[in-house]
Design a protein around this motif. Structure first.
Motif, short mmCIF file in Angstrom:
data_model
loop_
_atom_site.label_atom_id
_atom_site.label_comp_id
_atom_site.label_asym_id
_atom_site.label_seq_id
_atom_site.Cartn_x
_atom_site.Cartn_y
_atom_site.Cartn_z
N ARG A 131 0.85 -1.19 0.00
CA ARG A 131 0.00 0.00 0.00
C ARG A 131 0.88 1.24 0.00
O ARG A 131 1.70 1.44 0.91
N ARG A 132 0.76 2.05 -1.05
CA ARG A 132 1.62 3.24 -1.19
C ARG A 132 0.91 4.28 -2.04
O ARG A 132 0.31 3.94 -3.07
N GLY A 133 0.96 5.55 -1.63
CA GLY A 133 0.35 6.62 -2.40
C GLY A 133 -1.16 6.50 -2.51
O GLY A 133 -1.73 6.93 -3.52
N GLY A 134 -1.80 5.92 -1.50
CA GLY A 134 -3.24 5.75 -1.53
C GLY A 134 -3.71 4.66 -2.46
O GLY A 134 -4.92 4.54 -2.71
N GLU A 135 -2.79 3.84 -2.96
CA GLU A 135 -3.12 2.77 -3.89
C GLU A 135 -2.52 1.45 -3.42
O GLU A 135 -1.55 1.44 -2.66
N THR A 136 -3.09 0.35 -3.88
CA THR A 136 -2.52 -0.97 -3.64
C THR A 136 -1.80 -1.43 -4.90
O THR A 136 -2.38 -1.43 -5.99
N HIS A 137 -0.54 -1.80 -4.75
CA HIS A 137 0.29 -2.28 -5.85
C HIS A 137 0.59 -3.75 -5.58
O HIS A 137 0.92 -4.12 -4.45
N SER A 138 0.52 -4.59 -6.60
CA SER A 138 0.67 -6.02 -6.35
C SER A 138 1.22 -6.76 -7.55
O SER A 138 1.25 -6.23 -8.67
N PHE A 139 1.67 -7.98 -7.30
CA PHE A 139 1.97 -8.92 -8.38
C PHE A 139 1.51 -10.31 -7.96
O PHE A 139 1.40 -10.62 -6.77
N THR A 140 1.26 -11.14 -8.95
CA THR A 140 0.86 -12.52 -8.74
C THR A 140 1.71 -13.42 -9.63
O THR A 140 1.94 -13.09 -10.79
N VAL A 141 2.16 -14.53 -9.08
CA VAL A 141 2.97 -15.50 -9.83
C VAL A 141 2.27 -16.85 -9.79
O VAL A 141 1.78 -17.28 -8.74
N GLU A 142 2.22 -17.53 -10.92
CA GLU A 142 1.69 -18.88 -11.03
C GLU A 142 2.73 -19.76 -11.72
O GLU A 142 3.33 -19.35 -12.71
N THR A 143 2.94 -20.98 -11.18
CA THR A 143 3.92 -21.88 -11.79
C THR A 143 3.64 -23.32 -11.37
O THR A 143 2.86 -23.57 -10.45
N ASP A 144 4.28 -24.26 -12.04
CA ASP A 144 4.24 -25.66 -11.64
C ASP A 144 5.19 -25.85 -10.46
O ASP A 144 6.37 -25.49 -10.54
N VAL A 187 15.17 -22.33 -10.11
CA VAL A 187 14.08 -21.48 -10.57
C VAL A 187 12.95 -22.34 -11.10
O VAL A 187 13.15 -23.48 -11.55
N TYR A 188 11.74 -21.78 -11.02
CA TYR A 188 10.55 -22.45 -11.54
C TYR A 188 10.39 -22.15 -13.03
O TYR A 188 10.75 -21.06 -13.50
N ASP A 189 9.83 -23.11 -13.75
CA ASP A 189 9.58 -22.93 -15.18
C ASP A 189 8.47 -23.90 -15.60
O ASP A 189 8.52 -25.09 -15.26
N PRO A 190 7.45 -23.41 -16.30
CA PRO A 190 7.23 -22.04 -16.75
C PRO A 190 6.65 -21.17 -15.64
O PRO A 190 6.17 -21.67 -14.62
N VAL A 191 6.68 -19.85 -15.86
CA VAL A 191 6.19 -18.89 -14.88
C VAL A 191 5.23 -17.92 -15.55
O VAL A 191 5.53 -17.39 -16.63
N GLU A 192 4.09 -17.70 -14.93
CA GLU A 192 3.14 -16.69 -15.38
C GLU A 192 3.07 -15.59 -14.33
O GLU A 192 2.80 -15.87 -13.16
N VAL A 193 3.32 -14.35 -14.75
CA VAL A 193 3.38 -13.22 -13.82
C VAL A 193 2.41 -12.14 -14.25
O VAL A 193 2.34 -11.79 -15.43
N SER A 194 1.69 -11.62 -13.28
CA SER A 194 0.79 -10.48 -13.51
C SER A 194 1.20 -9.34 -12.58
O SER A 194 1.20 -9.50 -11.36
N LEU A 195 1.56 -8.20 -13.18
CA LEU A 195 1.95 -7.01 -12.42
C LEU A 195 0.82 -6.00 -12.43
O LEU A 195 0.28 -5.69 -13.49
N ASP A 196 0.49 -5.46 -11.26
CA ASP A 196 -0.52 -4.41 -11.14
C ASP A 196 0.03 -3.36 -10.19
O ASP A 196 -0.36 -3.29 -9.02
N LEU A 197 0.98 -2.57 -10.70
CA LEU A 197 1.66 -1.59 -9.85
C LEU A 197 2.10 -0.39 -10.67
O LEU A 197 2.16 -0.44 -11.90
N ASP A 198 2.44 0.69 -9.96
CA ASP A 198 2.88 1.93 -10.59
C ASP A 198 4.31 2.21 -10.13
O ASP A 198 4.53 2.56 -8.96
N PHE A 199 5.27 2.05 -11.02
CA PHE A 199 6.66 2.30 -10.67
C PHE A 199 6.89 3.74 -10.24
O PHE A 199 7.73 4.02 -9.38
N GLY A 200 6.16 4.68 -10.84
CA GLY A 200 6.33 6.09 -10.48
C GLY A 200 5.94 6.36 -9.05
O GLY A 200 6.63 7.10 -8.33
N THR A 201 4.83 5.79 -8.60
CA THR A 201 4.39 5.98 -7.22
C THR A 201 5.35 5.31 -6.25
O THR A 201 5.67 5.85 -5.18
#
Length: 234
Positions: A131-144, A187-201
């Motif tokens: 939680r930063r700048g009044g917003e929630t920033h997150s990522f999610t990873v999925e893998t075998d 390391v895990y492979d394959p990897v699926e990543v979803s980013l929901d964040l603001d680098f500027g904030t």
């Protein structure tokens, strides 16, 4: 061999790397440290992971043993030794951030953070939010969960995850380095990543362009026991 300053287990290490012009990173380089440049480009990585069983000089502090971190780092060399420099680091523990910034001049900042992991039917998922700048920033990873391997030394995965040294500047402007010791990470492979964040904030307006940038490389590592040694002036 000096005694480690900090020991912990680092787990669920996500590294999302981007190419950036060297001039973007040069102002952040400590004196005497050379920026890593390949084919006219340098590299910056968003890294999120878990600290578990954290101990300072062997002592576990109640309430400060297990927590996540999210940081932005780039890659440098000093007399042939490869290492990293941090642009900014977030943890959800005020005392950890205060000590790191006040004593070691590391760019730590406190922010509320949450993490979650799940292993179900052979699939591993990991989620980290800040939680930063009044917003929630997150990522999610999925893998075998069972699809792991240790990358060879001539691969990008090895290059971006295996570094023995961290570099920074102390309050007087002197360049310091500290050693981080751990076995090579699978390391895990394959990897699926979803980013929901603001680098500027999170890291400042100059980094907002990464919101629209395509990652060069993505790694999700299992992690291991880690030892961090006291810093020394170069």
């Amino acid at each position: 061999m000096p005694r480690p300053f900090l020991t912990a287990r680092w787990r669920n290490l996500l590294n999302v790397t981007y190419t950036v012009p060297p001039e973007t990173l040069e102002p952040h380089c400590p004196d005497g440290v050379e920026l890593e440049v390949q084919d006219g480009e340098s590299f910056v990585s968003l890294v999120g992971f878990d600290f578990d069983d954290t101990r300072v000089f062997g002592v576990p502090w109640p309430g400060y043993r297990d927590f996540p971190e999210l940081n932005l780092r780039f890659y440098v060399r000093y007399e042939g030794e490869r290492g990293v420099v941090f642009v900014g680091e977030y943890v959800p523990k005020r005392l950890v951030a205060w000590m790191a910034r006040g004593i070691y001049n590391e760019p730590y900042t406190y922010a509320p953070m949450k993490r979650a992991e799940r292993v179900e039917e052979g699939r591993r998922s990991y989620w980290l939010a800040i939680r930063r700048g009044g917003e929630t920033h997150s990522f999610t990873v999925e893998t075998d969960d069972d699809s792991t391997s240790v990358p060879a030394e001539d691969t990008p995965a090895y290059f971006f995850k295996e570094h023995e040294w961290g570099f920074g500047s102390d309050h007087r402007g002197a360049t310091r380095r500290y050693r981080v010791d751990h076995p090579q990470w699978a390391v895990y492979d394959p990897v699926e990543v979803s980013l929901d964040l603001d680098f500027g904030t999170l890291y400042g307006e100059k980094w907002r362009f990464l919101n629209d940038a395509e990652p060069l490389h993505t790694i999700f590592a299992k992690g291991s026991e880690v030892a961090v040694y006291p810093s020394e002036v170069l």
